[in-house]
Write a protein that holds these residues in place. Structure first.
Motif, PDB file in Angstrom:
ATOM      1  N   ARG A  62       0.850  -1.186   0.000  1.00 45.40           N
ATOM      2  CA  ARG A  62       0.000   0.000   0.000  1.00 45.40           C
ATOM      3  C   ARG A  62       0.885   1.235   0.000  1.00 45.40           C
ATOM      4  NH1 ARG A  62      -1.409   1.801   5.870  1.00 45.40           N
ATOM      5  NH2 ARG A  62       0.342   0.889   6.968  1.00 45.40           N
ATOM      6  N   ILE A  63       0.356   2.325  -0.479  1.00 42.23           N
ATOM      7  CA  ILE A  63       1.052   3.600  -0.344  1.00 42.23           C
ATOM      8  C   ILE A  63       0.743   4.080   1.057  1.00 42.23           C
ATOM      9  CG2 ILE A  63       1.227   5.972  -1.146  1.00 42.23           C
ATOM     10  CD1 ILE A  63       0.458   4.887  -3.939  1.00 42.23           C
ATOM     11  N   ALA A  64       1.756   4.188   1.876  1.00 41.94           N
ATOM     12  CA  ALA A  64       1.545   4.450   3.296  1.00 41.94           C
ATOM     13  C   ALA A  64       1.864   5.881   3.697  1.00 41.94           C
ATOM     14  CB  ALA A  64       2.398   3.488   4.125  1.00 41.94           C
ATOM     15  N   THR A  65       2.919   6.458   3.136  1.00 39.66           N
ATOM     16  CA  THR A  65       3.398   7.754   3.587  1.00 39.66           C
ATOM     17  C   THR A  65       3.839   8.588   2.391  1.00 39.66           C
ATOM     18  OG1 THR A  65       4.210   6.658   5.592  1.00 39.66           O
ATOM     19  CG2 THR A  65       5.009   8.885   5.176  1.00 39.66           C
ATOM     20  N   VAL A  66       3.501   9.874   2.433  1.00 44.56           N
ATOM     21  CA  VAL A  66       3.907  10.827   1.401  1.00 44.56           C
ATOM     22  C   VAL A  66       4.714  11.920   2.083  1.00 44.56           C
ATOM     23  CG1 VAL A  66       3.080  12.512  -0.276  1.00 44.56           C
ATOM     24  CG2 VAL A  66       1.836  10.373   0.035  1.00 44.56           C
ATOM     25  N   ALA A  67       5.880  12.249   1.534  1.00 45.63           N
ATOM     26  CA  ALA A  67       6.734  13.296   2.105  1.00 45.63           C
ATOM     27  C   ALA A  67       6.318  14.662   1.572  1.00 45.63           C
ATOM     28  CB  ALA A  67       8.197  13.032   1.775  1.00 45.63           C
ATOM     29  N   VAL A  68       6.249  15.636   2.477  1.00 49.04           N
ATOM     30  CA  VAL A  68       5.958  17.023   2.131  1.00 49.04           C
ATOM     31  C   VAL A  68       7.101  17.868   2.672  1.00 49.04           C
ATOM     32  CG1 VAL A  68       4.391  18.963   2.509  1.00 49.04           C
ATOM     33  CG2 VAL A  68       3.462  16.669   2.163  1.00 49.04           C
ATOM     34  N   LEU A  69       7.723  18.643   1.799  1.00 48.52           N
ATOM     35  CA  LEU A  69       8.816  19.518   2.217  1.00 48.52           C
ATOM     36  C   LEU A  69       8.273  20.693   3.008  1.00 48.52           C
ATOM     37  CD1 LEU A  69      10.899  19.619  -1.076  1.00 48.52           C
ATOM     38  CD2 LEU A  69      11.567  18.532   1.082  1.00 48.52           C
ATOM     39  N   VAL A  70       8.914  20.975   4.140  1.00 49.16           N
ATOM     40  CA  VAL A  70       8.534  22.098   4.998  1.00 49.16           C
ATOM     41  C   VAL A  70       9.785  22.870   5.392  1.00 49.16           C
ATOM     42  CG1 VAL A  70       6.484  20.894   5.875  1.00 49.16           C
ATOM     43  CG2 VAL A  70       8.640  20.735   7.143  1.00 49.16           C
ATOM     44  N   ALA A  71       9.590  24.115   5.817  1.00 46.60           N
ATOM     45  CA  ALA A  71      10.723  24.948   6.236  1.00 46.60           C
ATOM     46  C   ALA A  71      11.096  24.705   7.689  1.00 46.60           C
ATOM     47  CB  ALA A  71      10.391  26.417   6.013  1.00 46.60           C
ATOM     48  N   ASP A  72      10.097  24.346   8.511  1.00 45.20           N
ATOM     49  CA  ASP A  72      10.320  24.233   9.953  1.00 45.20           C
ATOM     50  C   ASP A  72       9.387  23.168  10.523  1.00 45.20           C
ATOM     51  OD1 ASP A  72      11.289  25.482  12.618  1.00 45.20           O
ATOM     52  OD2 ASP A  72       9.093  25.516  12.781  1.00 45.20           O
ATOM     53  N   TYR A  73       9.937  22.264  11.310  1.00 46.29           N
ATOM     54  CA  TYR A  73       9.120  21.193  11.885  1.00 46.29           C
ATOM     55  C   TYR A  73       8.014  21.726  12.786  1.00 46.29           C
ATOM     56  CZ  TYR A  73      12.729  17.783  10.488  1.00 46.29           C
ATOM     57  OH  TYR A  73      13.605  16.995   9.784  1.00 46.29           O
ATOM     58  N   GLY A  74       8.353  22.563  13.742  1.00 45.93           N
ATOM     59  CA  GLY A  74       7.373  23.021  14.724  1.00 45.93           C
ATOM     60  C   GLY A  74       6.210  23.754  14.099  1.00 45.93           C
ATOM     61  N   THR A  75       6.487  24.662  13.179  1.00 50.31           N
ATOM     62  CA  THR A  75       5.431  25.420  12.503  1.00 50.31           C
ATOM     63  C   THR A  75       4.528  24.483  11.709  1.00 50.31           C
ATOM     64  OG1 THR A  75       6.890  27.339  12.356  1.00 50.31           O
ATOM     65  CG2 THR A  75       4.982  27.303  10.879  1.00 50.31           C
ATOM     66  N   ALA A  76       5.137  23.541  11.004  1.00 49.02           N
ATOM     67  CA  ALA A  76       4.356  22.595  10.195  1.00 49.02           C
ATOM     68  C   ALA A  76       3.509  21.687  11.075  1.00 49.02           C
ATOM     69  CB  ALA A  76       5.291  21.770   9.311  1.00 49.02           C
ATOM     70  N   ILE A  77       4.060  21.180  12.165  1.00 48.50           N
ATOM     71  CA  ILE A  77       3.291  20.328  13.074  1.00 48.50           C
ATOM     72  C   ILE A  77       2.067  21.079  13.587  1.00 48.50           C
ATOM     73  CG2 ILE A  77       3.282  19.246  15.367  1.00 48.50           C
ATOM     74  CD1 ILE A  77       6.268  18.524  14.823  1.00 48.50           C
ATOM     75  N   ARG A  78       2.268  22.312  14.041  1.00 43.15           N
ATOM     76  CA  ARG A  78       1.135  23.097  14.560  1.00 43.15           C
ATOM     77  C   ARG A  78       0.080  23.323  13.494  1.00 43.15           C
ATOM     78  NH1 ARG A  78       5.413  25.236  17.185  1.00 43.15           N
ATOM     79  NH2 ARG A  78       5.741  26.947  15.705  1.00 43.15           N
ATOM     80  N   TRP A  79       0.488  23.641  12.260  1.00 39.57           N
ATOM     81  CA  TRP A  79      -0.482  23.924  11.200  1.00 39.57           C
ATOM     82  C   TRP A  79      -1.290  22.674  10.853  1.00 39.57           C
ATOM     83  CZ3 TRP A  79      -2.305  22.693   6.441  1.00 39.57           C
ATOM     84  CH2 TRP A  79      -3.139  23.640   5.838  1.00 39.57           C
ATOM     85  N   TYR A  80      -0.616  21.569  10.630  1.00 41.75           N
ATOM     86  CA  TYR A  80      -1.334  20.341  10.268  1.00 41.75           C
ATOM     87  C   TYR A  80      -2.224  19.855  11.416  1.00 41.75           C
ATOM     88  CZ  TYR A  80       1.021  19.870   5.815  1.00 41.75           C
ATOM     89  OH  TYR A  80       1.456  20.085   4.529  1.00 41.75           O
ATOM     90  N   ARG A  81      -1.797  20.068  12.649  1.00 38.82           N
ATOM     91  CA  ARG A  81      -2.614  19.698  13.812  1.00 38.82           C
ATOM     92  C   ARG A  81      -3.800  20.632  13.973  1.00 38.82           C
ATOM     93  NH1 ARG A  81       0.468  21.093  18.620  1.00 38.82           N
ATOM     94  NH2 ARG A  81      -0.518  23.077  18.189  1.00 38.82           N
ATOM     95  N   ASP A  82      -3.552  21.939  13.960  1.00 39.23           N
ATOM     96  CA  ASP A  82      -4.597  22.909  14.273  1.00 39.23           C
ATOM     97  C   ASP A  82      -5.535  23.187  13.104  1.00 39.23           C
ATOM     98  OD1 ASP A  82      -3.328  23.024  16.711  1.00 39.23           O
ATOM     99  OD2 ASP A  82      -2.387  24.972  16.332  1.00 39.23           O
ATOM    100  N   CYS A  83      -5.036  23.173  11.881  1.00 39.51           N
ATOM    101  CA  CYS A  83      -5.857  23.514  10.719  1.00 39.51           C
ATOM    102  C   CYS A  83      -6.501  22.307  10.054  1.00 39.51           C
ATOM    103  CB  CYS A  83      -5.032  24.294   9.706  1.00 39.51           C
ATOM    104  SG  CYS A  83      -4.499  25.903  10.318  1.00 39.51           S
TER     105      CYS A  83
END
Length: 135
Positions: A8-29
């Protein structure tokens, strides 16, 4: 117990500038869960976001070097890259807008379901979609 498919296709990589900012956005939005956050040394981390149901996951990959930095938000040349399926389009569309998600169009009804394009914090395009044959 349900048998797991052999592949199965399990994981897709998305390039981000900063881990913390990206984690908060994907969690909160997008209301995704932080499933894994493992230090790999040298400032790298294995950061995986997703839903607890076992669907596809997103690996937040911190861009390194000019070539990767130039690709943040443009991994597919401006086309829709990812698809977030929902069982209640109106509920999730309203919640995402309230969280500050930038939708690029009004919702539309298509033969395959209800859909609207939005951008994530990096500028990647997504479809929020409630398939006609909903869950």
């Amino acid at each position: 117990m349900t048998a797991r498919p052999p592949r199965r296709i399990a994981t897709v990589a998305v390039l981000v500038a900063d881990y913390g900012t990206a984690i908060r956005w994907y969690r909160d939005c997008l209301r995704l869960d932080l499933l894994e956050d493992v230090p790999l040394g040298g400032g790298k981390r294995w950061v995986v976001m997703g839903t607890p149901d076992g669907g596809a996951r997103i690996l937040l990959a911190k861009a390194e070097g000019p070539a990767q930095l130039a690709r943040i938000g443009d991994q597919t040349g401006g086309r829709v890259f990812l698809f977030l399926e929902t069982d209640d389009f109106d509920r999730d569309h309203a919640a995402m807008r309230a969280a500050g998600v930038a939708f690029l169009e009004e919702p539309r009804r298509e033969a395959y379901g209800t859909v609207a394009v939005f951008e994530d914090l990096c500028g990647n395009r997504w479809d929020l979609i409630e398939p006609r044959s909903s869950f």
